[in-house]
Design an enzyme around this catalytic site. Structure first.
Site, PDB file in Angstrom:
ATOM      1  N   TYR A  93       0.821  -1.220   0.000  1.00 20.78           N
ATOM      2  CA  TYR A  93       0.000   0.000   0.000  1.00 20.78           C
ATOM      3  C   TYR A  93       0.851   1.265   0.000  1.00 20.78           C
ATOM      4  CZ  TYR A  93      -4.701  -1.870   0.728  1.00 20.78           C
ATOM      5  OH  TYR A  93      -5.919  -2.474   0.574  1.00 20.78           O
TER       6      TYR A  93
ATOM      7  N   ASP B 141      -6.324  -7.206   3.766  1.00 21.47           N
ATOM      8  CA  ASP B 141      -7.468  -6.571   3.107  1.00 21.47           C
ATOM      9  C   ASP B 141      -8.374  -7.653   2.505  1.00 21.47           C
ATOM     10  OD1 ASP B 141      -8.996  -4.396   2.054  1.00 21.47           O
ATOM     11  OD2 ASP B 141      -8.004  -4.676   0.122  1.00 21.47           O
TER      12      ASP B 141
ATOM     13  N   ASP C 236      -2.752 -17.978   0.438  1.00 20.33           N
ATOM     14  CA  ASP C 236      -3.762 -18.585  -0.443  1.00 20.33           C
ATOM     15  C   ASP C 236      -4.384 -19.809   0.240  1.00 20.33           C
ATOM     16  OD1 ASP C 236      -1.323 -19.933  -0.652  1.00 20.33           O
ATOM     17  OD2 ASP C 236      -1.571 -20.422  -2.781  1.00 20.33           O
TER      18      ASP C 236
ATOM     19  N   LYS D  59       3.211 -15.150   1.877  1.00 20.66           N
ATOM     20  CA  LYS D  59       3.529 -16.001   0.732  1.00 20.66           C
ATOM     21  C   LYS D  59       5.042 -16.196   0.701  1.00 20.66           C
ATOM     22  CE  LYS D  59       1.459 -17.070  -2.667  1.00 20.66           C
ATOM     23  NZ  LYS D  59       1.050 -18.447  -3.086  1.00 20.66           N
TER      24      LYS D  59
ATOM     25  N   ASP E 235     -12.140  -9.319   4.195  1.00 19.39           N
ATOM     26  CA  ASP E 235     -13.427  -9.313   3.480  1.00 19.39           C
ATOM     27  C   ASP E 235     -14.001 -10.724   3.421  1.00 19.39           C
ATOM     28  OD1 ASP E 235     -13.478  -6.587   2.959  1.00 19.39           O
ATOM     29  OD2 ASP E 235     -13.932  -6.826   0.832  1.00 19.39           O
TER      30      ASP E 235
HETATM   31  C1  IPM Z   1     -10.427  -1.469   3.768  1.00 19.83           C
HETATM   32  C2  IPM Z   1     -10.679  -0.793   2.459  1.00 19.83           C
HETATM   33  C3  IPM Z   1      -9.557   0.188   2.192  1.00 19.83           C
HETATM   34  C4  IPM Z   1      -8.291  -0.610   2.003  1.00 19.83           C
HETATM   35  C5  IPM Z   1      -9.762   1.170   1.052  1.00 19.83           C
HETATM   36  C6  IPM Z   1     -11.055   1.939   1.178  1.00 19.83           C
HETATM   37  C7  IPM Z   1      -8.591   2.119   0.901  1.00 19.83           C
HETATM   38  O1  IPM Z   1     -10.826  -1.731   1.453  1.00 19.83           O
HETATM   39  O2  IPM Z   1     -10.287  -0.752   4.784  1.00 19.83           O
HETATM   40  O3  IPM Z   1     -10.384  -2.690   3.804  1.00 19.83           O
HETATM   41  O4  IPM Z   1      -7.996  -1.105   0.904  1.00 19.83           O
HETATM   42  O5  IPM Z   1      -7.562  -0.733   2.981  1.00 19.83           O
HETATM   43 MG    MG Z   2     -10.892  -3.742   2.162  1.00 20.72          MG
END
Ligand code: IPM
Ligand code: MG
Length: 367
Positions: A142, A249, A225, A192, A253
């Protein structure tokens, strides 16, 4: 004694709607829960860009550094898709994370009993699930340099750099081990290392920190993975997962969806302790700005409400109040109150964002 200070940054999309419900909860704690805050509000993301030409002004950044904790809604939206990278809404959030040095991002994935049927996985796979992903938040791909789109011969090349120093890995590993000691004393680290040098270093440093400082904590390593695969196969094998910024990230999710809805998942981003002993801290729901449903009263405010519960717990040492708020959310869900994202096949009709907030306040009142 002065009241603890909170900076609220509702942001874009559904951010302001869900934050309005959190304001009700904050007011409830002020009036009836014996915890008063000095609350201020400001802009971040696209709305800040619209007003000031930048997703985060220096003044807002300075304010964020001063307060005891920041609560953020969400940033971004299609309106801003074609902006230059340097002023995109997301840069506002990334600047907060970087300049406050919020290196440990705690993302719990907890399956509420009332929602176990709602996951896309089988009920016995997710019922009772309670795991914590700790995502490194201030480094890795990032932020690594060089980055950019460059010309190479007669074509363009896009470059980002995955970069981790030993100290960056060690400090987030410590956060994971500390947290594990308060839970089941078990950490799984994901990278990884089979293809990336940064992953090799990650694995080595996490192991070194464990051996030197946390020999009582059980540590395992997994390629990220395979970790994704195991998270969907049998997530209850995990307790604390520690991983880098990008894998965190993705995996967070994925873990969020195990629980039924992204609309349920809070997060805490923590840095080093400030002079008053509280950690630098920003709390935000894991979900994004959801522009497709923004302004329609459909959004689920629970992730944002639970983010405030994390603030009570991690910034203000109000564990009992946090427990109470979480119990109020459980109660409302058990009573069958559902925003649209939580509707399965049961044929219920959904409540609006503000009705969900009101139901949580009513549950607090009744406790
Ligand atoms: C998260 C989001 C952020 C990220 C974005 C909005 C920059 O996806 O907080 O998970 O990628 O970190
Ligand atoms: Mg995210």
């Amino acid at each position: 004694m002065s009241k603890p200070s909170l900076l609220i940054l509702p942001g874009d999309g559904i951010g302001p709607e869900v934050m309005a419900e959190v304001r009700k909860i904050i007011d409830w704690f002020g009036a009836k829960g014996g915890i008063e805050f000095d609350v201020s509000e400001d802009l971040v993301g696209g709305c800040a860009y619209d007003k000031h030409g930048t997703p985060l002004t220096d003044a807002t950044m300075a304010r964020a550094q001063e307060v005891d904790a920041v609560l953020l809604g969400a940033v971004g939206g299609p309106k801003y898709d074609n902006l230059d990278f340097s002023v995109k809404p997301e840069r506002g959030l990334l600047r907060l994370r970087k300049e406050m040095d919020l290196y440990a991002n705690l993302r719990p994935a907890q399956c509420f009993d009332a929602l176990a049927d709602f996951s896309s996985l089988k009920k016995d796979v997710v019922a009772g699930l309670d795991i914590m992903i700790i995502r490194e938040l201030t480094s890795g791909v990032y932020f690594g340099e060089p980055r950019g789109i460059f010309k190479e011969g007669n074509e363009r090349v896009g470059i980002n750099t995955q970069r981790y120093t030993e100290s960056e890995i060690a400090r987030v590993a410590r956060s994971a081990f500390e947290l594990a000691r308060k839970r089941s004393n078990k950490v799984c680290s994901m990278e990884k290392a089979n293809v990336m040098e940064s992953g090799v270093l990650w694995r080595e440093v996490v192991q070194e920190v464990r051996d030197a400082e946390y020999p009582d904590v059980e540590l395992s390593h997994m390629y990220a993975d395979a970790g994704a695969m195991q998270l969907t196969r049998w997530p209850k094998q995990f307790d604390v997962i520690v991983t880098d910024n990008l894998f965190g990230d993705l995996l967070s999710d994925l873990a969020a969806m195990l629980t039924g809805s992204l609309g349920m998942l809070p997060s805490a981003s923590l840095g080093a302790p400030m002079a008053n002993g509280r950690p630098k801290a920003l709390y935000e729901p894991v979900h994004g700005s959801a522009p497709d449903i923004a302004g329609q009263g459909k959004a689920n405010p629970i992730a944002c409400v639970l983010s405030f519960a994390m603030a009570l717990r991690y910034s203000f040492n109000e564990g009992a109040a946090a427990d109470k708020l979480e119990a109020a959310v459980q109660k409302v869900l058990a009573d069958g109150v559902r925003t649209a994202d939580l509707l399965g096949a049961e044929g219920r009709s959904p409540v609006s964002t503000s009705e969900m907030g009101d139901a949580i306040v009513a549950a607090l009142d009744a406790m």
